[in-house]
Design a protein around this motif. Sequence first.
Motif, PDB file in Angstrom:
ATOM      1  N   VAL A  60       0.835  -1.206   0.000  1.00 54.63           N
ATOM      2  CA  VAL A  60       0.000   0.000   0.000  1.00 54.63           C
ATOM      3  C   VAL A  60       0.867   1.251   0.000  1.00 54.63           C
ATOM      4  O   VAL A  60       0.571   2.213  -0.715  1.00 54.63           O
ATOM      5  CB  VAL A  60      -0.966   0.002   1.209  1.00 54.63           C
ATOM      6  N   ASN A  85       2.165   1.448  -3.611  1.00 48.91           N
ATOM      7  CA  ASN A  85       1.087   1.717  -4.570  1.00 48.91           C
ATOM      8  C   ASN A  85       0.446   3.079  -4.338  1.00 48.91           C
ATOM      9  O   ASN A  85       0.274   3.868  -5.269  1.00 48.91           O
ATOM     10  CB  ASN A  85       0.012   0.634  -4.470  1.00 48.91           C
ATOM     11  N   LEU A  86       0.101   3.346  -3.076  1.00 47.00           N
ATOM     12  CA  LEU A  86      -0.552   4.614  -2.764  1.00 47.00           C
ATOM     13  C   LEU A  86       0.418   5.778  -2.950  1.00 47.00           C
ATOM     14  O   LEU A  86       0.066   6.814  -3.533  1.00 47.00           O
ATOM     15  CB  LEU A  86      -1.096   4.597  -1.324  1.00 47.00           C
ATOM     16  N   SER A 101       1.110   6.275  -6.708  1.00 41.85           N
ATOM     17  CA  SER A 101      -0.101   6.758  -7.394  1.00 41.85           C
ATOM     18  C   SER A 101      -0.355   8.217  -7.028  1.00 41.85           C
ATOM     19  O   SER A 101      -0.732   9.020  -7.883  1.00 41.85           O
ATOM     20  CB  SER A 101      -1.319   5.915  -6.997  1.00 41.85           C
ATOM     21  N   SER A 115       2.057  10.458  -8.780  1.00 49.22           N
ATOM     22  CA  SER A 115       1.644  10.592 -10.177  1.00 49.22           C
ATOM     23  C   SER A 115       0.437  11.526 -10.326  1.00 49.22           C
ATOM     24  O   SER A 115       0.465  12.458 -11.133  1.00 49.22           O
ATOM     25  CB  SER A 115       1.327   9.192 -10.719  1.00 49.22           C
ATOM     26  N   LEU A 116      -0.603  11.281  -9.522  1.00 49.57           N
ATOM     27  CA  LEU A 116      -1.831  12.083  -9.667  1.00 49.57           C
ATOM     28  C   LEU A 116      -1.615  13.544  -9.271  1.00 49.57           C
ATOM     29  O   LEU A 116      -2.057  14.452  -9.982  1.00 49.57           O
ATOM     30  CB  LEU A 116      -2.955  11.470  -8.829  1.00 49.57           C
ATOM     31  N   GLN A 148       6.294  11.052 -17.332  1.00 51.01           N
ATOM     32  CA  GLN A 148       4.866  11.337 -17.592  1.00 51.01           C
ATOM     33  C   GLN A 148       4.594  12.829 -17.411  1.00 51.01           C
ATOM     34  O   GLN A 148       3.884  13.446 -18.208  1.00 51.01           O
ATOM     35  CB  GLN A 148       3.993  10.585 -16.590  1.00 51.01           C
ATOM     36  N   PHE A 158      -4.449  12.589 -21.286  1.00 54.17           N
ATOM     37  CA  PHE A 158      -3.857  11.795 -20.201  1.00 54.17           C
ATOM     38  C   PHE A 158      -4.649  10.492 -20.017  1.00 54.17           C
ATOM     39  O   PHE A 158      -4.065   9.414 -19.906  1.00 54.17           O
ATOM     40  CB  PHE A 158      -3.841  12.595 -18.889  1.00 54.17           C
ATOM     41  N   VAL A 159      -5.972  10.611 -20.016  1.00 52.69           N
ATOM     42  CA  VAL A 159      -6.825   9.415 -19.858  1.00 52.69           C
ATOM     43  C   VAL A 159      -6.631   8.477 -21.059  1.00 52.69           C
ATOM     44  O   VAL A 159      -6.430   7.271 -20.894  1.00 52.69           O
ATOM     45  CB  VAL A 159      -8.314   9.821 -19.713  1.00 52.69           C
ATOM     46  N   SER A 178      -3.495   6.600 -20.931  1.00 51.74           N
ATOM     47  CA  SER A 178      -3.509   5.499 -19.958  1.00 51.74           C
ATOM     48  C   SER A 178      -4.149   4.248 -20.549  1.00 51.74           C
ATOM     49  O   SER A 178      -3.924   3.149 -20.063  1.00 51.74           O
ATOM     50  CB  SER A 178      -4.278   5.911 -18.692  1.00 51.74           C
ATOM     51  N   PHE A 179      -4.968   4.437 -21.595  1.00 45.12           N
ATOM     52  CA  PHE A 179      -5.612   3.298 -22.270  1.00 45.12           C
ATOM     53  C   PHE A 179      -4.834   2.866 -23.528  1.00 45.12           C
ATOM     54  O   PHE A 179      -5.382   2.170 -24.385  1.00 45.12           O
ATOM     55  CB  PHE A 179      -7.042   3.661 -22.700  1.00 45.12           C
ATOM     56  N   ASP A 209      -4.951  -0.750 -24.516  1.00 47.09           N
ATOM     57  CA  ASP A 209      -6.252  -1.188 -25.048  1.00 47.09           C
ATOM     58  C   ASP A 209      -6.430  -0.725 -26.491  1.00 47.09           C
ATOM     59  O   ASP A 209      -7.002  -1.431 -27.311  1.00 47.09           O
ATOM     60  CB  ASP A 209      -7.383  -0.630 -24.186  1.00 47.09           C
ATOM     61  N   ASN A 266       3.990   3.276 -16.782  1.00 49.18           N
ATOM     62  CA  ASN A 266       3.430   2.927 -15.471  1.00 49.18           C
ATOM     63  C   ASN A 266       3.928   1.546 -15.030  1.00 49.18           C
ATOM     64  O   ASN A 266       3.474   0.525 -15.534  1.00 49.18           O
ATOM     65  CB  ASN A 266       1.893   2.943 -15.551  1.00 49.18           C
ATOM     66  N   ASN A 315       2.786  -1.061 -10.094  1.00 52.28           N
ATOM     67  CA  ASN A 315       2.427  -2.359  -9.503  1.00 52.28           C
ATOM     68  C   ASN A 315       3.587  -3.345  -9.574  1.00 52.28           C
ATOM     69  O   ASN A 315       3.817  -4.130  -8.663  1.00 52.28           O
ATOM     70  CB  ASN A 315       1.195  -2.921 -10.227  1.00 52.28           C
ATOM     71  N   HIS A 359       5.691  -5.131  -6.187  1.00 53.70           N
ATOM     72  CA  HIS A 359       5.917  -6.552  -5.902  1.00 53.70           C
ATOM     73  C   HIS A 359       7.399  -6.909  -5.921  1.00 53.70           C
ATOM     74  O   HIS A 359       7.754  -8.081  -5.894  1.00 53.70           O
ATOM     75  CB  HIS A 359       5.157  -7.409  -6.910  1.00 53.70           C
ATOM     76  N   ARG A 379      -9.948  -1.094 -16.170  1.00 47.06           N
ATOM     77  CA  ARG A 379      -9.871   0.023 -17.109  1.00 47.06           C
ATOM     78  C   ARG A 379     -10.152   1.348 -16.402  1.00 47.06           C
ATOM     79  O   ARG A 379      -9.495   2.347 -16.657  1.00 47.06           O
ATOM     80  CB  ARG A 379     -10.848  -0.199 -18.260  1.00 47.06           C
ATOM     81  N   LEU A 412      -7.353   3.507 -14.569  1.00 48.70           N
ATOM     82  CA  LEU A 412      -6.391   4.339 -15.325  1.00 48.70           C
ATOM     83  C   LEU A 412      -4.945   3.933 -15.059  1.00 48.70           C
ATOM     84  O   LEU A 412      -4.053   4.779 -14.972  1.00 48.70           O
ATOM     85  CB  LEU A 412      -6.558   5.826 -14.958  1.00 48.70           C
ATOM     86  N   GLY A 413      -4.719   2.644 -14.887  1.00 50.09           N
ATOM     87  CA  GLY A 413      -3.350   2.178 -14.669  1.00 50.09           C
ATOM     88  C   GLY A 413      -2.973   2.065 -13.204  1.00 50.09           C
ATOM     89  O   GLY A 413      -1.934   1.524 -12.870  1.00 50.09           O
ATOM     90  N   TYR A 414      -3.809   2.599 -12.318  1.00 56.41           N
ATOM     91  CA  TYR A 414      -3.508   2.502 -10.877  1.00 56.41           C
ATOM     92  C   TYR A 414      -4.190   1.251 -10.313  1.00 56.41           C
ATOM     93  O   TYR A 414      -4.802   1.288  -9.245  1.00 56.41           O
ATOM     94  CB  TYR A 414      -3.978   3.759 -10.141  1.00 56.41           C
ATOM     95  N   ASP A 415      -4.118   0.134 -11.058  1.00 56.92           N
ATOM     96  CA  ASP A 415      -4.823  -1.090 -10.663  1.00 56.92           C
ATOM     97  C   ASP A 415      -4.241  -1.727  -9.404  1.00 56.92           C
ATOM     98  O   ASP A 415      -4.964  -2.395  -8.667  1.00 56.92           O
ATOM     99  CB  ASP A 415      -4.867  -2.102 -11.816  1.00 56.92           C
ATOM    100  N   GLY A 416      -2.952  -1.534  -9.170  1.00 60.10           N
ATOM    101  CA  GLY A 416      -2.333  -2.073  -7.955  1.00 60.10           C
ATOM    102  C   GLY A 416      -2.948  -1.459  -6.713  1.00 60.10           C
ATOM    103  O   GLY A 416      -3.291  -2.154  -5.750  1.00 60.10           O
ATOM    104  N   LEU A 417      -3.120  -0.141  -6.753  1.00 60.55           N
ATOM    105  CA  LEU A 417      -3.728   0.564  -5.612  1.00 60.55           C
ATOM    106  C   LEU A 417      -5.173   0.122  -5.423  1.00 60.55           C
ATOM    107  O   LEU A 417      -5.629  -0.118  -4.295  1.00 60.55           O
ATOM    108  CB  LEU A 417      -3.660   2.076  -5.844  1.00 60.55           C
ATOM    109  N   ASP A 438      -5.329  -3.195  -3.761  1.00 61.65           N
ATOM    110  CA  ASP A 438      -5.085  -3.067  -2.315  1.00 61.65           C
ATOM    111  C   ASP A 438      -6.362  -2.619  -1.599  1.00 61.65           C
ATOM    112  O   ASP A 438      -6.687  -3.110  -0.514  1.00 61.65           O
ATOM    113  CB  ASP A 438      -3.973  -2.042  -2.034  1.00 61.65           C
ATOM    114  N   ASP A 474      -4.902  -7.410  -9.400  1.00 59.40           N
ATOM    115  CA  ASP A 474      -3.486  -7.637  -9.137  1.00 59.40           C
ATOM    116  C   ASP A 474      -3.253  -9.136  -8.947  1.00 59.40           C
ATOM    117  O   ASP A 474      -3.344  -9.646  -7.824  1.00 59.40           O
ATOM    118  CB  ASP A 474      -3.038  -6.855  -7.891  1.00 59.40           C
TER     119      ASP A 474
END
Lengths: 258, 310
Positions: free
Chosen positions: A50, A53-54, A57, A60-61, A148, A176-177, A180-181, A184, A214, A217, A221, B51, B54-59, B62, B97
């Motif tokens: 956490v 990740n937190l 993130s 970044s945000l 980024q 930006f959104v 991130s895709f 896809d 990115n 994650n 790990h 999706r 927005l890429g923060y899937d790890g958070l 958790d 994750d």
Amino acid sequence: MSSRIFYIAANTLREAVRDRVLYNLIAFAVLLAGAAILVGQISVQIERLVVINLGLSAVSLFGVVIAIFIGIGLVSKEIEKRTLYTVLSRPVARWEFIAGKFFGLSGTLVVNTLCMAVGVFAALLYVSRQLHASDAWVLAAIYFIVLQFVITTALALFFSSFSSPLLSAVFTFCLFVAGSFAEDLRGFVGLSHGLQRWLATVAVYAIPNFSALNVINQVAHGDGVSGQLIFWNTAYAMVYTLAVISGAILIFEHRNLK
Amino acid sequence: MRRRRSTQIAAALLIVSCAGSALLLRTVDRVRNRATLQETLYVSSPKLLKRLSLGYDGLLADIYWTRVVQYFGTQHHKGDGDYRLLWPLLNITTQLDPHLVPAYEFGSAFLTVPPPQGAGEPERAIELVEYGIRNNSDDWHLYYDLGFIYYDQKNYKAAADAFDRGSKVPKAHPFLRIMAAQAAQHGGEPRTAQMLWTSVYETTHDPYIRDNAESHLLSLTADLQCEELERTVAAYREKVGRTPSSFGDLVRAGMLRGIPLDPTGTPYQLDDEGRVFVSQPADFPYSEKALPPGYVPRRALGTRNFNSTN
């Protein structure tokens, strides 16, 4: 030439500090400290995850929000306050003004990110009691986040060179959104045919690929990041930024400022 | 003067409205159904959530794992055995994750335990851990957890297979091989168990594990020999029409070459009903079939007592 860009950049950084942009660090510190202390009590065995990740993130945000909302005002604010005319009446070229503004905001974000990185490592030390060798990869993730920011700053500056602040914010956020895709979108290219495929391919190359930048994650790990990815991501971010800044300069050079 | 008065009014309004909104929120919470507050999964598709992150899937994973823990704790405390959202939440968490190992380890335990303490869904626990193994094939803890789910289900063959697969993972705990052998022995597969225990005996450097493996091998050999002897006794009964009174009858009938000895060199015992067992059962604590009727073996401490978080 380079000294003029440097002065504009230094002034942009000073202005950001004066505008209390770095106050976000307080919110970041509270968020991270709260997570480090509370998560152990409400969850099981993910304290370290956490924090990374937190923490990353949030880095970044917070950075993207700063890049967008400061970036869109870099040109328009100078026009509004009429300080741009004073600057350009001196022996400063328009492209130097754009480059200086870009480096100034990028510098602000780097300073901001460095402070946050110290916070992430402090929180990591608090929850793990010691740092592991694999934690060094967090630095690679932070470096990618900075890349980024550089791209986002360039995009915000690009849109602000010809559009209103509100529209610039919307355009930059949408890119930006979409960025991130990016993965896809690549998948969509594989599934589509004809004109659709052609348009999707154009979009894949036009939209910044933020998903490749990115690795949060992955490093959470303890997995490493290959040197090749670091090299090619750096090259991609530099070239993409150069293209966007060149576009911004091109538009700003021909913009009627009267 | 006027400015001071307006400051006082604004301050009073601020305090009153803060207190009022807190009170109103409490009332709203009381009025709303508890299910609306806690038991809703607004987005049930892991792909869509991935999706949206927005890429923060790890958070997000958790956050969902924390939600699993909170949900399980709340339902466990309520004690009504209703864990409907446990599997969807775990599914979302692990798809967001796939490397979140605690979600597989603890999640499978939450799913396996019978109601009202847990969800009582061992099939889903197996599915969850198998998914975890597919995504983290180098983590021996997951094979260990899978083996114990099968063990609890008394599916000893599958348990032995899971432990055996885990024992082949690099840096796996050496006890996994012992668990595999023990599960195979419990599952009535003495030949497999013998092979696995021999492998443990030949490869371990730990004297305790070596002694333990030797003891298991002796017990297994005695079990196999007793089975073989009881088949000979049955053949004699069929041929002569009565149970042999001693092994001497079998030797005289040409069905045995001499008085049979157990792996420690002590003669086996034969009772009136034709059952064969060892004379000194204390030497065969892990035997399943060679112990005298009514004898309760004193076994070493269970092998599950090692630290699974190593």
